[in-house]
Design a protein around this motif. Structure first.
Motif, PDB file in Angstrom:
ATOM      1  N   ASN A 282       0.818  -1.225   0.000  1.00 34.94           N
ATOM      2  CA  ASN A 282       0.000   0.000   0.000  1.00 34.94           C
ATOM      3  C   ASN A 282       0.845   1.266   0.000  1.00 34.94           C
ATOM      4  N   ASP A 283       2.060   1.191  -0.520  1.00 31.45           N
ATOM      5  CA  ASP A 283       2.922   2.370  -0.614  1.00 31.45           C
ATOM      6  C   ASP A 283       2.393   3.279  -1.716  1.00 31.45           C
ATOM      7  N   ARG A 284       2.012   4.504  -1.350  1.00 26.48           N
ATOM      8  CA  ARG A 284       1.446   5.437  -2.322  1.00 26.48           C
ATOM      9  C   ARG A 284       2.480   6.450  -2.814  1.00 26.48           C
ATOM     10  N   ASP A 285       3.731   6.235  -2.468  1.00 27.08           N
ATOM     11  CA  ASP A 285       4.803   7.086  -2.984  1.00 27.08           C
ATOM     12  C   ASP A 285       5.673   6.275  -3.944  1.00 27.08           C
ATOM     13  N   VAL A 286       6.377   5.298  -3.408  1.00 29.09           N
ATOM     14  CA  VAL A 286       7.139   4.372  -4.263  1.00 29.09           C
ATOM     15  C   VAL A 286       6.286   3.120  -4.427  1.00 29.09           C
ATOM     16  N   ASN A 287       5.576   3.046  -5.525  1.00 24.73           N
ATOM     17  CA  ASN A 287       4.677   1.912  -5.754  1.00 24.73           C
ATOM     18  C   ASN A 287       5.441   0.602  -5.653  1.00 24.73           C
ATOM     19  N   VAL A 288       4.805  -0.378  -5.047  1.00 22.94           N
ATOM     20  CA  VAL A 288       5.456  -1.672  -4.826  1.00 22.94           C
ATOM     21  C   VAL A 288       5.928  -2.315  -6.124  1.00 22.94           C
ATOM     22  N   VAL A 289       5.352  -1.916  -7.254  1.00 20.83           N
ATOM     23  CA  VAL A 289       5.771  -2.474  -8.535  1.00 20.83           C
ATOM     24  C   VAL A 289       7.251  -2.223  -8.802  1.00 20.83           C
ATOM     25  N   GLU A 290       7.767  -1.080  -8.314  1.00 22.30           N
ATOM     26  CA  GLU A 290       9.195  -0.799  -8.501  1.00 22.30           C
ATOM     27  C   GLU A 290      10.062  -1.803  -7.753  1.00 22.30           C
ATOM     28  N   VAL A 291       9.698  -2.077  -6.511  1.00 19.86           N
ATOM     29  CA  VAL A 291      10.477  -3.015  -5.696  1.00 19.86           C
ATOM     30  C   VAL A 291      10.326  -4.432  -6.232  1.00 19.86           C
ATOM     31  N   GLU A 306      18.099 -10.805   0.491  1.00 19.25           N
ATOM     32  CA  GLU A 306      16.905 -11.001   1.313  1.00 19.25           C
ATOM     33  C   GLU A 306      15.866  -9.960   0.931  1.00 19.25           C
ATOM     34  N   SER A 307      14.605 -10.319   0.989  1.00 19.45           N
ATOM     35  CA  SER A 307      13.547  -9.360   0.670  1.00 19.45           C
ATOM     36  C   SER A 307      12.305  -9.665   1.496  1.00 19.45           C
ATOM     37  N   HIS A 308      11.512  -8.639   1.685  1.00 22.49           N
ATOM     38  CA  HIS A 308      10.254  -8.806   2.412  1.00 22.49           C
ATOM     39  C   HIS A 308       9.277  -7.735   1.945  1.00 22.49           C
ATOM     40  N   ILE A 309       8.103  -8.145   1.507  1.00 23.22           N
ATOM     41  CA  ILE A 309       7.048  -7.210   1.115  1.00 23.22           C
ATOM     42  C   ILE A 309       5.851  -7.442   2.026  1.00 23.22           C
ATOM     43  N   GLU A 310       5.533  -6.422   2.804  1.00 19.31           N
ATOM     44  CA  GLU A 310       4.423  -6.500   3.760  1.00 19.31           C
ATOM     45  C   GLU A 310       3.095  -6.280   3.026  1.00 19.31           C
ATOM     46  N   LYS A 311       2.034  -6.875   3.537  1.00 13.08           N
ATOM     47  CA  LYS A 311       0.705  -6.699   2.974  1.00 13.08           C
ATOM     48  C   LYS A 311      -0.024  -5.561   3.690  1.00 13.08           C
ATOM     49  N   ASP A 312      -0.210  -4.432   2.985  1.00 10.55           N
ATOM     50  CA  ASP A 312      -0.973  -3.282   3.503  1.00 10.55           C
ATOM     51  C   ASP A 312      -0.549  -2.889   4.923  1.00 10.55           C
ATOM     52  N   ALA A 313       0.732  -2.649   5.109  1.00  9.85           N
ATOM     53  CA  ALA A 313       1.257  -2.306   6.434  1.00  9.85           C
ATOM     54  C   ALA A 313       0.769  -0.934   6.890  1.00  9.85           C
ATOM     55  N   PRO A 314       0.424  -0.782   8.182  1.00 11.08           N
ATOM     56  CA  PRO A 314       0.027   0.524   8.710  1.00 11.08           C
ATOM     57  C   PRO A 314       1.149   1.534   8.489  1.00 11.08           C
ATOM     58  N   GLY A 315       0.801   2.682   7.895  1.00 13.16           N
ATOM     59  CA  GLY A 315       1.809   3.711   7.645  1.00 13.16           C
ATOM     60  C   GLY A 315       2.230   3.805   6.200  1.00 13.16           C
ATOM     61  N   GLY A 316       1.862   2.805   5.376  1.00 11.91           N
ATOM     62  CA  GLY A 316       2.175   2.880   3.958  1.00 11.91           C
ATOM     63  C   GLY A 316       3.661   3.090   3.687  1.00 11.91           C
ATOM     64  N   HIS A 317       3.986   4.157   2.988  1.00  7.70           N
ATOM     65  CA  HIS A 317       5.364   4.437   2.573  1.00  7.70           C
ATOM     66  C   HIS A 317       6.323   4.493   3.760  1.00  7.70           C
ATOM     67  N   SER A 318       5.841   4.897   4.926  1.00 11.07           N
ATOM     68  CA  SER A 318       6.700   5.010   6.119  1.00 11.07           C
ATOM     69  C   SER A 318       6.533   3.848   7.073  1.00 11.07           C
ATOM     70  N   TRP A 319       6.025   2.743   6.603  1.00 15.68           N
ATOM     71  CA  TRP A 319       5.549   1.656   7.460  1.00 15.68           C
ATOM     72  C   TRP A 319       6.565   1.150   8.474  1.00 15.68           C
ATOM     73  N   ASP A 320       7.839   1.040   8.113  1.00 18.76           N
ATOM     74  CA  ASP A 320       8.814   0.528   9.086  1.00 18.76           C
ATOM     75  C   ASP A 320       9.774   1.607   9.571  1.00 18.76           C
ATOM     76  N   ARG A 321       9.381   2.866   9.386  1.00 22.77           N
ATOM     77  CA  ARG A 321      10.189   3.988   9.892  1.00 22.77           C
ATOM     78  C   ARG A 321       9.516   4.746  11.022  1.00 22.77           C
ATOM     79  N   ILE A 322       8.200   4.685  11.084  1.00 21.51           N
ATOM     80  CA  ILE A 322       7.489   5.472  12.082  1.00 21.51           C
ATOM     81  C   ILE A 322       7.689   4.888  13.481  1.00 21.51           C
ATOM     82  N   ASP A 323       7.270   5.624  14.475  1.00 21.66           N
ATOM     83  CA  ASP A 323       7.550   5.262  15.866  1.00 21.66           C
ATOM     84  C   ASP A 323       6.358   4.550  16.488  1.00 21.66           C
ATOM     85  N   THR A 324       6.032   3.365  15.957  1.00 14.74           N
ATOM     86  CA  THR A 324       4.936   2.557  16.477  1.00 14.74           C
ATOM     87  C   THR A 324       5.454   1.176  16.841  1.00 14.74           C
TER      88      THR A 324
END
Length: 347
Positions: A282-291, A306-324
């Motif tokens: 659900n990345d609305r900045d860098v569409n997952v198609v690029e990755v 190694e690679s990992h694509i999350e399914k509709d992660a909370p936070g979208g483009h910032s999903w693993d950078r935000i402070d949650t």
């Protein structure tokens, strides 16, 4: 000369004077408007520099309990599009780049530390408090952090902004900061990772591809991977930024090879070090198609990664950078990868 002719002549002269006066007034108003626009433009850059100073102050204050922090000024390669001055050739004018450095406050003296070169995102972004919690985590895990402000970064005036070289000399600026840090700080040059998200992920990929002797691993989160694909699904105003004279200077349709040269997916054959790539659907900045395309190209080139694509992660483009809690848990995957790749014993 008749009186009637004299009156006509005087009237014509009067009308001419009135016309010239009106033109002069219009010219004056145009000059005033131009001067005002120039002042507003200068004020915009001054305010951005003031914003940067304030953010730097906050950044250092909030990390003072865990970090020995500094911000240094280095010389990068000249801007090839800059004007020459004083008759001196442009190659005599290296660009000024900035670099943040953070060392763990409790690091044992005399020990060379593993390091993370943390490259900020954004076409015209900068390193700031957005990354504060990430720096804190990295320091607590025993890493030194080097954060380059490569050409095109905001907060340093119009000249720095317009020196942008998306996917080109920016990569060299990052490598220059890495080299300086290894020479000047207690950092182990054999244990340095290139880490970044979005545009920073792209730079990390390119720097690691081109300099496997200087980086031991690459972590690329939601990375810009193919500029041609990217500009195909973004709005026209975004594409226009790249076609600006101070930027790449041409649209993709007129410079396909140049855009490919700057895109990670067309450089995967160079990969020689451990790599982890992540994204979310659900990345609305860098569409997952690029990755996804990056992963396909890596596999086609026979690369191990190694690679990992999350399914509709909370936070979208910032999903693993935000402070949650979700993001912090997700980042453990990154730290496990970095610890393993850099031989970092502190977990």
């Amino acid at each position: 000369m008749s009186a009637n002719l004299t009156r006509k002549t005087v009237l014509a002269l009067a009308l001419s004077v009135v016309g010239l006066a009106a033109q002069a007034q219009q010219a004056t108003e145009a000059d005033r408007l131009k001067a005002l626009e120039s002042q507003v433009e200068a004020l915009k850059w001054d305010l951005d520099e003031a914003r940067k100073i304030a953010e730097d102050t906050q950044l250092f204050l909030r990390l003072q309990d865990v970090a020995v922090a500094d911000k240094v000024i280095l010389a990068g390669k000249p801007n090839p599009k800059a004007k020459e001055r004083y008759g001196i050739k442009n190659e005599r004018h290296p660009i000024r780049i900035y670099c943040y450095t953070f060392l763990p406050k409790n690091a044992p003296k005399g020990k060379a530390l593993p390091a993370i070169v943390l490259t900020h995102g954004g076409v015209h972004g900068d390193f700031g408090t957005y990354y504060l919690h990430l720096v804190r985590e990295m320091l607590e895990r025993g890493y030194a952090v080097v954060a380059p402000e490569y050409r095109g970064s905001t907060g340093y005036g119009k000249g720095m902004y317009e020196s942008i070289d998306y996917g080109g000399l920016e990569n060299d600026d990052v490598v220059s900061c890495r080299d300086w840090a290894v020479d000047e700080l207690p950092i182990d040059g054999k244990r340095v990772a290139a880490v970044g998200w979005s545009h920073g992920g792209m730079i990390s990929l390119m720097a690691g591809f081109d300099h496997p002797d200087k980086f031991a691993a690459i972590y690329a989160g939601v990375p810009v991977s193919d500029l041609i694909t990217r500009l195909g699904y973004h709005e026209q105003s975004y594409t226009a930024e790249f076609a600006a004279k101070y930027h790449i200077g041409k649209a993709p349709v007129d410079a396909v090879d140049e855009y490919r040269r700057r895109s990670p997916i067309w450089n995967v054959s160079k990969l020689k070090i451990p790599l982890m790539v992540t994204s979310t659907t659900n990345d609305r900045d860098v569409n997952v198609v690029e990755v996804e395309q990056l992963i396909i190209h890596l596999k086609a080139a026979g690369k191990t990664f190694e690679s990992h694509i999350e399914k509709d992660a909370p936070g979208g483009h910032s999903w693993d950078r935000i402070d949650t809690s979700f993001a912090r848990k997700a980042r453990l995957r990154m730290y496990d990868f970095l610890d393993k790749s850099l031989g970092n014993a502190k977990r």
